[in-house]
Scaffold this active site. Structure first.
Site, PDB file in Angstrom:
ATOM      1  N   GLY A 136       2.077   5.535 -11.477  1.00 26.09           N
ATOM      2  CA  GLY A 136       3.366   4.965 -11.073  1.00 26.09           C
ATOM      3  C   GLY A 136       4.056   5.821 -10.029  1.00 26.09           C
ATOM      4  O   GLY A 136       4.705   6.827 -10.360  1.00 26.09           O
ATOM      5  N   LEU A 137       3.894   5.424  -8.775  1.00 31.93           N
ATOM      6  CA  LEU A 137       4.583   6.135  -7.693  1.00 31.93           C
ATOM      7  C   LEU A 137       5.529   5.181  -6.956  1.00 31.93           C
ATOM      8  O   LEU A 137       6.718   5.450  -6.807  1.00 31.93           O
ATOM      9  CB  LEU A 137       3.560   6.727  -6.706  1.00 31.93           C
ATOM     10  CG  LEU A 137       4.163   7.448  -5.494  1.00 31.93           C
ATOM     11  CD1 LEU A 137       4.926   8.699  -5.917  1.00 31.93           C
ATOM     12  CD2 LEU A 137       3.061   7.828  -4.485  1.00 31.93           C
ATOM     13  N   SER A 144       6.293   3.166   1.329  1.00 34.28           N
ATOM     14  CA  SER A 144       5.830   4.047   2.403  1.00 34.28           C
ATOM     15  C   SER A 144       6.569   5.377   2.425  1.00 34.28           C
ATOM     16  O   SER A 144       6.109   6.322   3.060  1.00 34.28           O
ATOM     17  CB  SER A 144       5.988   3.345   3.760  1.00 34.28           C
ATOM     18  OG  SER A 144       5.250   2.154   3.774  1.00 34.28           O
ATOM     19  N   LEU A 245      -3.507  10.492  -3.914  1.00 41.95           N
ATOM     20  CA  LEU A 245      -3.740   9.391  -2.971  1.00 41.95           C
ATOM     21  C   LEU A 245      -4.875   9.728  -2.011  1.00 41.95           C
ATOM     22  O   LEU A 245      -5.664   8.862  -1.630  1.00 41.95           O
ATOM     23  CB  LEU A 245      -2.459   9.054  -2.202  1.00 41.95           C
ATOM     24  CG  LEU A 245      -1.332   8.446  -3.060  1.00 41.95           C
ATOM     25  CD1 LEU A 245      -0.061   8.274  -2.226  1.00 41.95           C
ATOM     26  CD2 LEU A 245      -1.749   7.105  -3.654  1.00 41.95           C
ATOM     27  N   GLN A 285     -25.392 -18.167  21.033  1.00 44.15           N
ATOM     28  CA  GLN A 285     -24.969 -16.858  21.572  1.00 44.15           C
ATOM     29  C   GLN A 285     -23.648 -16.393  20.958  1.00 44.15           C
ATOM     30  O   GLN A 285     -23.502 -15.223  20.594  1.00 44.15           O
ATOM     31  CB  GLN A 285     -24.853 -16.931  23.097  1.00 44.15           C
ATOM     32  CG  GLN A 285     -26.214 -17.053  23.762  1.00 44.15           C
ATOM     33  CD  GLN A 285     -26.168 -16.876  25.267  1.00 44.15           C
ATOM     34  OE1 GLN A 285     -25.104 -16.846  25.876  1.00 44.15           O
ATOM     35  NE2 GLN A 285     -27.323 -16.772  25.887  1.00 44.15           N
ATOM     36  N   GLU A 369      -2.029   2.240  -0.959  1.00 47.48           N
ATOM     37  CA  GLU A 369      -2.482   3.622  -0.677  1.00 47.48           C
ATOM     38  C   GLU A 369      -2.176   3.991   0.767  1.00 47.48           C
ATOM     39  O   GLU A 369      -2.972   4.660   1.431  1.00 47.48           O
ATOM     40  CB  GLU A 369      -3.989   3.758  -0.917  1.00 47.48           C
ATOM     41  CG  GLU A 369      -4.454   3.203  -2.225  1.00 47.48           C
ATOM     42  CD  GLU A 369      -4.445   4.225  -3.321  1.00 47.48           C
ATOM     43  OE1 GLU A 369      -4.182   5.402  -3.021  1.00 47.48           O
ATOM     44  OE2 GLU A 369      -4.666   3.842  -4.470  1.00 47.48           O
ATOM     45  N   PHE A 389       7.298   9.781  11.495  1.00 50.14           N
ATOM     46  CA  PHE A 389       7.649   8.865  10.390  1.00 50.14           C
ATOM     47  C   PHE A 389       9.134   8.553  10.406  1.00 50.14           C
ATOM     48  O   PHE A 389       9.941   9.426  10.730  1.00 50.14           O
ATOM     49  CB  PHE A 389       7.270   9.482   9.048  1.00 50.14           C
ATOM     50  CG  PHE A 389       5.807   9.320   8.736  1.00 50.14           C
ATOM     51  CD1 PHE A 389       5.327   8.133   8.165  1.00 50.14           C
ATOM     52  CD2 PHE A 389       4.901  10.332   9.043  1.00 50.14           C
ATOM     53  CE1 PHE A 389       3.977   7.987   7.895  1.00 50.14           C
ATOM     54  CE2 PHE A 389       3.552  10.173   8.765  1.00 50.14           C
ATOM     55  CZ  PHE A 389       3.080   8.999   8.187  1.00 50.14           C
TER      56      PHE A 389
HETATM   57  C1  LIG Z   1      -2.084  -5.088  -5.192  1.00 48.23           C
HETATM   58  C2  LIG Z   1      -1.350  -3.784  -5.065  1.00 48.23           C
HETATM   59  C3  LIG Z   1      -1.627  -2.736  -5.936  1.00 48.23           C
HETATM   60  C4  LIG Z   1      -0.918  -1.535  -5.844  1.00 48.23           C
HETATM   61  N1  LIG Z   1      -1.165  -0.512  -6.763  1.00 48.23           N
HETATM   62  C5  LIG Z   1      -0.332   0.576  -6.772  1.00 48.23           C
HETATM   63  C6  LIG Z   1      -0.460   1.568  -7.815  1.00 48.23           C
HETATM   64  O1  LIG Z   1      -1.343   1.481  -8.687  1.00 48.23           O
HETATM   65  N2  LIG Z   1       0.438   2.591  -7.848  1.00 48.23           N
HETATM   66  C7  LIG Z   1       1.426   2.717  -6.912  1.00 48.23           C
HETATM   67  O2  LIG Z   1       2.207   3.666  -6.996  1.00 48.23           O
HETATM   68  N3  LIG Z   1       1.555   1.813  -5.901  1.00 48.23           N
HETATM   69  C8  LIG Z   1       0.705   0.737  -5.823  1.00 48.23           C
HETATM   70  N4  LIG Z   1       0.845  -0.208  -4.827  1.00 48.23           N
HETATM   71  C9  LIG Z   1       1.933  -0.058  -3.866  1.00 48.23           C
HETATM   72  C10 LIG Z   1       1.479   0.211  -2.457  1.00 48.23           C
HETATM   73  O3  LIG Z   1       1.007   1.524  -2.333  1.00 48.23           O
HETATM   74  C11 LIG Z   1       2.660  -0.109  -1.516  1.00 48.23           C
HETATM   75  O4  LIG Z   1       2.781  -1.531  -1.502  1.00 48.23           O
HETATM   76  C12 LIG Z   1       2.463   0.417  -0.129  1.00 48.23           C
HETATM   77  O5  LIG Z   1       2.545   1.826  -0.110  1.00 48.23           O
HETATM   78  C13 LIG Z   1       3.512  -0.140   0.860  1.00 48.23           C
HETATM   79  O6  LIG Z   1       4.785  -0.010   0.339  1.00 48.23           O
HETATM   80  P1  LIG Z   1       5.764  -1.279   0.347  1.00 48.23           P
HETATM   81  O7  LIG Z   1       5.049  -2.423  -0.260  1.00 48.23           O
HETATM   82  O8  LIG Z   1       7.038  -0.886  -0.295  1.00 48.23           O
HETATM   83  O9  LIG Z   1       5.983  -1.597   1.882  1.00 48.23           O
HETATM   84  P2  LIG Z   1       7.049  -0.872   2.849  1.00 48.23           P
HETATM   85  O10 LIG Z   1       6.948   0.611   2.686  1.00 48.23           O
HETATM   86  O11 LIG Z   1       8.365  -1.512   2.663  1.00 48.23           O
HETATM   87  O12 LIG Z   1       6.466  -1.250   4.273  1.00 48.23           O
HETATM   88  C14 LIG Z   1       6.728  -2.532   4.907  1.00 48.23           C
HETATM   89  C15 LIG Z   1       6.188  -2.498   6.329  1.00 48.23           C
HETATM   90  O13 LIG Z   1       6.866  -1.488   7.078  1.00 48.23           O
HETATM   91  C16 LIG Z   1       5.932  -0.641   7.729  1.00 48.23           C
HETATM   92  N5  LIG Z   1       6.492   0.718   7.871  1.00 48.23           N
HETATM   93  C17 LIG Z   1       6.870   1.559   6.893  1.00 48.23           C
HETATM   94  N6  LIG Z   1       7.322   2.720   7.418  1.00 48.23           N
HETATM   95  C18 LIG Z   1       7.232   2.612   8.765  1.00 48.23           C
HETATM   96  C19 LIG Z   1       7.543   3.470   9.880  1.00 48.23           C
HETATM   97  N7  LIG Z   1       8.023   4.703   9.696  1.00 48.23           N
HETATM   98  N8  LIG Z   1       7.307   3.003  11.130  1.00 48.23           N
HETATM   99  C20 LIG Z   1       6.799   1.766  11.321  1.00 48.23           C
HETATM  100  N9  LIG Z   1       6.490   0.904  10.327  1.00 48.23           N
HETATM  101  C21 LIG Z   1       6.697   1.327   9.057  1.00 48.23           C
HETATM  102  C22 LIG Z   1       4.718  -0.682   6.821  1.00 48.23           C
HETATM  103  O14 LIG Z   1       3.534  -0.307   7.525  1.00 48.23           O
HETATM  104  C23 LIG Z   1       4.699  -2.148   6.400  1.00 48.23           C
HETATM  105  O15 LIG Z   1       4.084  -2.914   7.403  1.00 48.23           O
HETATM  106  C24 LIG Z   1       0.080  -1.384  -4.857  1.00 48.23           C
HETATM  107  C25 LIG Z   1       0.318  -2.441  -3.965  1.00 48.23           C
HETATM  108  C26 LIG Z   1      -0.373  -3.617  -4.051  1.00 48.23           C
HETATM  109  C27 LIG Z   1      -0.069  -4.732  -3.083  1.00 48.23           C
END
Ligand SMILES: Cc1cc2nc3c(=O)[nH]c(=O)nc-3n(C[C@H](O)[C@H](O)[C@H](O)COP(=O)(O)OP(=O)(O)OC[C@H]3O[C@@H](n4cnc5c(N)ncnc54)[C@H](O)[C@@H]3O)c2cc1C
Length: 389
Positions: A136-137, A144, A245, A285, A369, A389
């Protein structure tokens, strides 16, 4: 008819670079995936269910915590662990996700950051598949930027009290233990929360269009009390979860190759048989250029994963290298799956073919990830020394 490549899925005979032991691991997992997993995955995807019935066999084959020495684990090298991911994901990304979370995100931190008592308590049962873990992260307000987490752990004497929630957690509803990352007065710390602890709740996320054969949950921590002996003593700050990760992303770099290989195998067969304008599609082709491009991209990804594995086995793998491999290989697999879906025509939208299932799964794999952008920025930072970032 001219001679075909000996193995279209291994155009450069990358397998020759593997040791006998690594080849044995690959063949063993491949046999399991072909015989036991692939026949189930379509139905599981359609029914939105994880094939729990496969856990004992996955454990029996030594695929849980495979690179850990002792505690009932197989003690394999990094390349063998990568090949396990590749073969599992050839079946379905959900299967590989299950194993990645158990091995890289739960067993790894317990082994790496845990006390001896924690290792003894959890690892043997996890290796046998009797106890499943989740990590759980991520929180709802943004994955992100995990440093902005709101889940808090407050110390009261010998206990910690956890409050907050986590989102998108793989294995959440089947887990007996959760590695929960929480903010404390001293920064981020990791806690092993047994899921029968009062105040813990997991709620499955329904109606996903991706990774339907995997369990994804929201987790809630409402005054969850854990003794200090459940804190991971070796983990301090964000580098704790980030190092987990790195392990999991390494596996994904290999896994994505398997998903792409499954799609290419399917489309080679289909276009070889489907006759259009008086000849097989594969004899045109345009289709050949697209197939050749897939072989090129899969070959590059295989070699990238293999070299990454060699660096990991030598103990010199850098997280930025893992970022480049995760980014490249997920992008490669997603593009190939989408292209294969298209080359199957209307049939490509049916669950009878695997391409659309892999394509939909890979939308998650390229996101979790660390999204593609996050990995591009990590590589950019390594190149320039500047944090964008
Ligand atoms: C099926 C599934 C399983 C998962 N399993 C786990 C798990 O077991 N444990 C866990 O902890 N998490 C898990 N996750 C969470 C996953 O790691 C996150 O969804 C991922 O890190 C993205 O975070 P977010 O969904 O909040 O998107 P956000 O962080 O909100 O990102 C949204 C968009 O903004 C972009 N973005 C973000 N920052 C920037 C920046 N600085 N500049 C430009 N663009 C940016 C991103 O690339 C993305 O396109 C899972 C996710 C899914 C979908």
């Amino acid at each position: 008819m001219n001679a075909r490549a000996t193995n279209p899925l291994d155009f450069f005979q990358v397998r020759e670079l593997l040791s006998d032991e690594e080849r044995l691991v690959q063949d063993t997992v491949a046999r399991f995936v072909d015989a036991r997993a692939i026949p189930l995955m379509r139905e599981c995807f359609e029914q939105h269910r994880f094939p729990k019935e496969l856990i004992p066999e996955i454990a029996e084959l030594g695929l849980l915590g495979p690179s850990i020495e002792g505690y009932g684990c197989a003690g394999m090298n990094a390349i063998s662990s990568g090949l396990i991911c590749q073969e599992l994901e050839r079946g379905d990304s959900g299967l590989r996700s299950f194993a990645s979370v158990q091995s890289s995100l739960v067993m790894f931190p317990i082994h790496h950051f845990g006390s001896e008592a924690q290792r003894e308590k959890y690892l043997p049962r996890m290796a046998r598949g009797e106890l499943i873990g989740c990590f759980g992260l991520t929180e709802a307000q943004g994955g992100s930027d995990p440093g902005a987490m709101r889940t808090r752990a407050v110390r009261r004497g010998d206990e910690w009290i956890l409050n907050g929630s986590k989102m998108w957690i793989t294995n959440g509803n089947i887990a007996g233990v959760c590695v929960c990352w929480a903010m404390t007065d001293e920064g981020i710390r990791g806690f092993l929360v047994d899921t029968d602890t009062p105040g813990f709740k997991a709620q499955e996320i329904e109606n996903k269009f991706s990774l339907r054969a995997s369990i994804t949950s929201a987790l809630f921590f409402d005054d969850v009390r854990v003794p200090d002996s459940q804190r991971l003593p070796g983990a301090a700050g964000l580098k704790g979860p980030l190092s987990c990760l790195t392990q999991a992303r390494y596996g994904i770099a290999w896994g994505a190759v398997g998903a792409a290989q499954a799609c290419l195998a399917e489309v080679l067969e289909y276009t070889g048989e489907r006759v259009m304008f008086g000849r097989p599609l594969a004899g045109t082709q345009m289709i050949q250029v697209r197939l050749a491009d897939m072989a090129r991209r899969i070959t590059s990804a295989q070699l990238l994963a293999l070299q990454l594995g060699k660096l990991k086995d030598r103990g010199v793998m850098d997280p930025a290298q893992v970022s480049l491999a995760k980014w490249n290989n997920c992008r490669m697999a997603l593009d190939i799956a989408r292209d294969c879906r298209d080359m199957l025509g209307g049939a490509g939208i049916s669950a009878e073919h695997g391409a659309i299932r892999h394509m939909l799964n890979l939308e998650s794999v390229i996101t979790y990830e660390g999204t593609e952008t996050v990995h591009q920025l990590a590589v950019g930072r390594a190149l320039t020394g500047l944090n964008a970032f």
